[in-house]
Scaffold this active site. Structure first.
Site, PDB file in Angstrom:
ATOM      1  N   LYS A  13      29.816  11.039  11.338  1.00 54.96           N
ATOM      2  CA  LYS A  13      29.658   9.574  11.290  1.00 54.96           C
ATOM      3  C   LYS A  13      28.205   9.188  10.969  1.00 54.96           C
ATOM      4  CE  LYS A  13      31.163   8.996  15.503  1.00 54.96           C
ATOM      5  NZ  LYS A  13      31.390  10.425  15.830  1.00 54.96           N
ATOM      6  N   ARG A  88      33.979   2.582  21.095  1.00 52.73           N
ATOM      7  CA  ARG A  88      34.453   3.906  21.498  1.00 52.73           C
ATOM      8  C   ARG A  88      35.546   3.818  22.554  1.00 52.73           C
ATOM      9  NH1 ARG A  88      29.452   6.952  20.179  1.00 52.73           N
ATOM     10  NH2 ARG A  88      29.823   9.169  20.393  1.00 52.73           N
ATOM     11  N   ARG A 128      23.536  21.178  14.726  1.00 54.91           N
ATOM     12  CA  ARG A 128      22.936  19.884  14.355  1.00 54.91           C
ATOM     13  C   ARG A 128      21.463  19.811  14.771  1.00 54.91           C
ATOM     14  NH1 ARG A 128      25.888  14.413  15.936  1.00 54.91           N
ATOM     15  NH2 ARG A 128      25.778  15.225  18.065  1.00 54.91           N
ATOM     16  N   ARG A 161      19.802  18.015  20.037  1.00 57.30           N
ATOM     17  CA  ARG A 161      20.156  17.065  21.094  1.00 57.30           C
ATOM     18  C   ARG A 161      20.607  17.794  22.358  1.00 57.30           C
ATOM     19  NH1 ARG A 161      23.925  12.567  18.230  1.00 57.30           N
ATOM     20  NH2 ARG A 161      24.912  12.762  20.273  1.00 57.30           N
ATOM     21  N   ARG A 172      32.679  16.176  25.625  1.00 61.57           N
ATOM     22  CA  ARG A 172      32.707  15.043  24.690  1.00 61.57           C
ATOM     23  C   ARG A 172      34.007  15.019  23.892  1.00 61.57           C
ATOM     24  NH1 ARG A 172      27.583  16.248  21.664  1.00 61.57           N
ATOM     25  NH2 ARG A 172      27.904  14.355  20.471  1.00 61.57           N
TER      26      ARG A 172
HETATM   27  P1  ADP Z   1      28.601  12.417  14.326  1.00 57.13           P
HETATM   28  O1  ADP Z   1      27.634  11.280  14.062  1.00 57.13           O
HETATM   29  O2  ADP Z   1      30.013  12.064  13.955  1.00 57.13           O
HETATM   30  O3  ADP Z   1      28.493  12.962  15.714  1.00 57.13           O
HETATM   31  P2  ADP Z   1      26.838  13.890  12.532  1.00 57.13           P
HETATM   32  O4  ADP Z   1      26.766  12.998  11.340  1.00 57.13           O
HETATM   33  O5  ADP Z   1      25.676  13.923  13.447  1.00 57.13           O
HETATM   34  O6  ADP Z   1      28.209  13.608  13.351  1.00 57.13           O
HETATM   35  O7  ADP Z   1      27.155  15.378  11.980  1.00 57.13           O
HETATM   36  C1  ADP Z   1      27.228  16.468  12.875  1.00 57.13           C
HETATM   37  C2  ADP Z   1      26.626  17.706  12.184  1.00 57.13           C
HETATM   38  O8  ADP Z   1      27.467  18.074  11.105  1.00 57.13           O
HETATM   39  C3  ADP Z   1      25.233  17.482  11.599  1.00 57.13           C
HETATM   40  O9  ADP Z   1      24.459  18.640  11.817  1.00 57.13           O
HETATM   41  C4  ADP Z   1      25.492  17.277  10.098  1.00 57.13           C
HETATM   42  O10 ADP Z   1      24.402  17.754   9.307  1.00 57.13           O
HETATM   43  C5  ADP Z   1      26.730  18.137   9.882  1.00 57.13           C
HETATM   44  N1  ADP Z   1      27.629  17.598   8.850  1.00 57.13           N
HETATM   45  C6  ADP Z   1      27.941  16.290   8.623  1.00 57.13           C
HETATM   46  N2  ADP Z   1      28.815  16.194   7.590  1.00 57.13           N
HETATM   47  C7  ADP Z   1      29.073  17.462   7.181  1.00 57.13           C
HETATM   48  C8  ADP Z   1      29.897  18.028   6.156  1.00 57.13           C
HETATM   49  N3  ADP Z   1      30.638  17.261   5.345  1.00 57.13           N
HETATM   50  N4  ADP Z   1      29.921  19.376   6.037  1.00 57.13           N
HETATM   51  C9  ADP Z   1      29.162  20.161   6.854  1.00 57.13           C
HETATM   52  N5  ADP Z   1      28.367  19.686   7.834  1.00 57.13           N
HETATM   53  C10 ADP Z   1      28.316  18.356   7.996  1.00 57.13           C
HETATM   54  P1  AMP Z   2      26.453   9.580  19.468  1.00 57.33           P
HETATM   55  O1  AMP Z   2      25.051   9.607  18.958  1.00 57.33           O
HETATM   56  O2  AMP Z   2      27.298   8.561  18.797  1.00 57.33           O
HETATM   57  O3  AMP Z   2      27.069  10.966  19.495  1.00 57.33           O
HETATM   58  O4  AMP Z   2      26.350   9.102  20.993  1.00 57.33           O
HETATM   59  C1  AMP Z   2      25.647   9.865  21.948  1.00 57.33           C
HETATM   60  C2  AMP Z   2      26.025   9.400  23.345  1.00 57.33           C
HETATM   61  O5  AMP Z   2      25.628   8.025  23.543  1.00 57.33           O
HETATM   62  C3  AMP Z   2      27.512   9.429  23.686  1.00 57.33           C
HETATM   63  O6  AMP Z   2      27.976  10.708  24.083  1.00 57.33           O
HETATM   64  C4  AMP Z   2      27.563   8.413  24.827  1.00 57.33           C
HETATM   65  O7  AMP Z   2      27.070   8.964  26.040  1.00 57.33           O
HETATM   66  C5  AMP Z   2      26.578   7.348  24.359  1.00 57.33           C
HETATM   67  N1  AMP Z   2      27.254   6.326  23.534  1.00 57.33           N
HETATM   68  C6  AMP Z   2      27.053   6.075  22.215  1.00 57.33           C
HETATM   69  N2  AMP Z   2      27.843   5.067  21.808  1.00 57.33           N
HETATM   70  C7  AMP Z   2      28.588   4.690  22.875  1.00 57.33           C
HETATM   71  C8  AMP Z   2      29.611   3.731  23.082  1.00 57.33           C
HETATM   72  N3  AMP Z   2      30.048   2.925  22.102  1.00 57.33           N
HETATM   73  N4  AMP Z   2      30.150   3.621  24.327  1.00 57.33           N
HETATM   74  C9  AMP Z   2      29.716   4.398  25.326  1.00 57.33           C
HETATM   75  N5  AMP Z   2      28.775   5.347  25.204  1.00 57.33           N
HETATM   76  C10 AMP Z   2      28.199   5.493  23.981  1.00 57.33           C
END
Ligand code: ADP
Ligand code: AMP
Length: 222
Positions: A13, A88, A128, A161, A172
């Site tokens: 995302k 969420r 990541r 992270r 999660r």
């Molecule tokens: P989210 O925001 O949904 O938690 P992220 O955008 O942070 O996910 O992506 C999670 C990890 O996956 C990051 O390290 C990112 O670089 C990697 N990633 C994202 N899209 C792809 C893809 N299409 N193929 C491989 N790795 C990806």
């Molecule tokens: P993310 O960066 O989207 O993976 O979010 C990291 C963490 O922030 C999550 O695991 C939650 O603890 C908190 N968080 C982010 N967005 C929300 C949301 N909409 N509602 C509740 N907790 C959130």
């Protein structure tokens, strides 16, 4: 355009939000980024949120909703936005619907669901890395920076992270299945849900998302 991205943690995302928001020309609003900024600045909100985030739990709805309400009232979000990580829960989605109706007599245009399986999500989250200064997201294998530990965009430090440890990832995913997955049915029943295959190279996923949005904004560049 008013857009929401949903999908499990690690679906991509944040990665896609960077590119899609640029294409569509709306601000990207990531609740995770806003919480992390508050944690690193040690604000009262950050201190409160950290205990939930560290466990991989959701921050309570009332706290999250107040934060998003403030953000959406800023002038840059009036004409459109892309939400990454919010809503969420179904109560968050209901409040968002009410908020849009009250403030701009509008509703969401599209909810893009990034579809990817748990094994891939675990591979993505385990590698990541995030830039401490610009929040650009990298992956040690799938999208590595040119220099280990350094962001190509602004030279910032990359960090892993705290919530990307194996036990927290497992929690999660459970929280996603229980609290967030019901949003898919919620938005499908309102006719705004579009599922996107989120596997394969990042650029391919972006292209699929842009193609899905083109009927609503025909001038979108390829
Ligand atoms: P989210 O925001 O949904 O938690 P992220 O955008 O942070 O996910 O992506 C999670 C990890 O996956 C990051 O390290 C990112 O670089 C990697 N990633 C994202 N899209 C792809 C893809 N299409 N193929 C491989 N790795 C990806
Ligand atoms: P993310 O960066 O989207 O993976 O979010 C990291 C963490 O922030 C999550 O695991 C939650 O603890 C908190 N968080 C982010 N967005 C929300 C949301 N909409 N509602 C509740 N907790 C959130």
């Amino acid at each position: 355009m008013r857009l929401v991205l949903v999908g499990p943690p690690g679906a991509g995302k944040g990665t896609q939000a960077q590119f899609i928001a640029e294409h569509v020309d709306v601000p990207k609003i990531s609740t995770g980024d806003i919480f992390r900024a508050n944690v690193s600045q040690g604000t009262p909100l950050g201190v409160l949120a950290k205990q939930f985030m560290d466990r991989g739990d959701l921050v309570p709805d009332d706290i999250t909703i107040d934060m998003v309400r403030d953000r959406l009232q800023q002038p840059d979000a009036r004409a459109g936005f892309l939400l990454d990580g919010f809503p969420r829960t179904v109560p968050q989605a209901q409040v968002l619907d009410d908020l849009l109706r009250e403030t701009s007599y509008s509703k969401l245009d599209v909810v893009l669901e990034l579809v990817v399986d748990d094994d891939e999500v675990i591979r993505r989250l385990s590698g990541r890395r995030t830039c401490r200064t610009c929040n650009r997201i990298w992956h040690v294998d799938f999208d590595p920076p040119q220099k280990d530990g350094i962001c190509d965009v602004d030279g910032g430090d990359l960090y892993q992270r705290d919530d990307d440890q194996a036990e927290t990832i497992a929690n999660r995913l459970e929280v996603y299945a229980e609290s967030t997955a019901p949003l898919v049915a919620y938005y499908a029943s309102r006719g705004v849900l579009i599922g996107i295959d989120a596997t394969g190279p990042v650029d391919d996923v972006t292209q699929r998302a842009i193609d899905a949005l083109r009927p609503m904004q025909p001038n979108l560049a390829r």
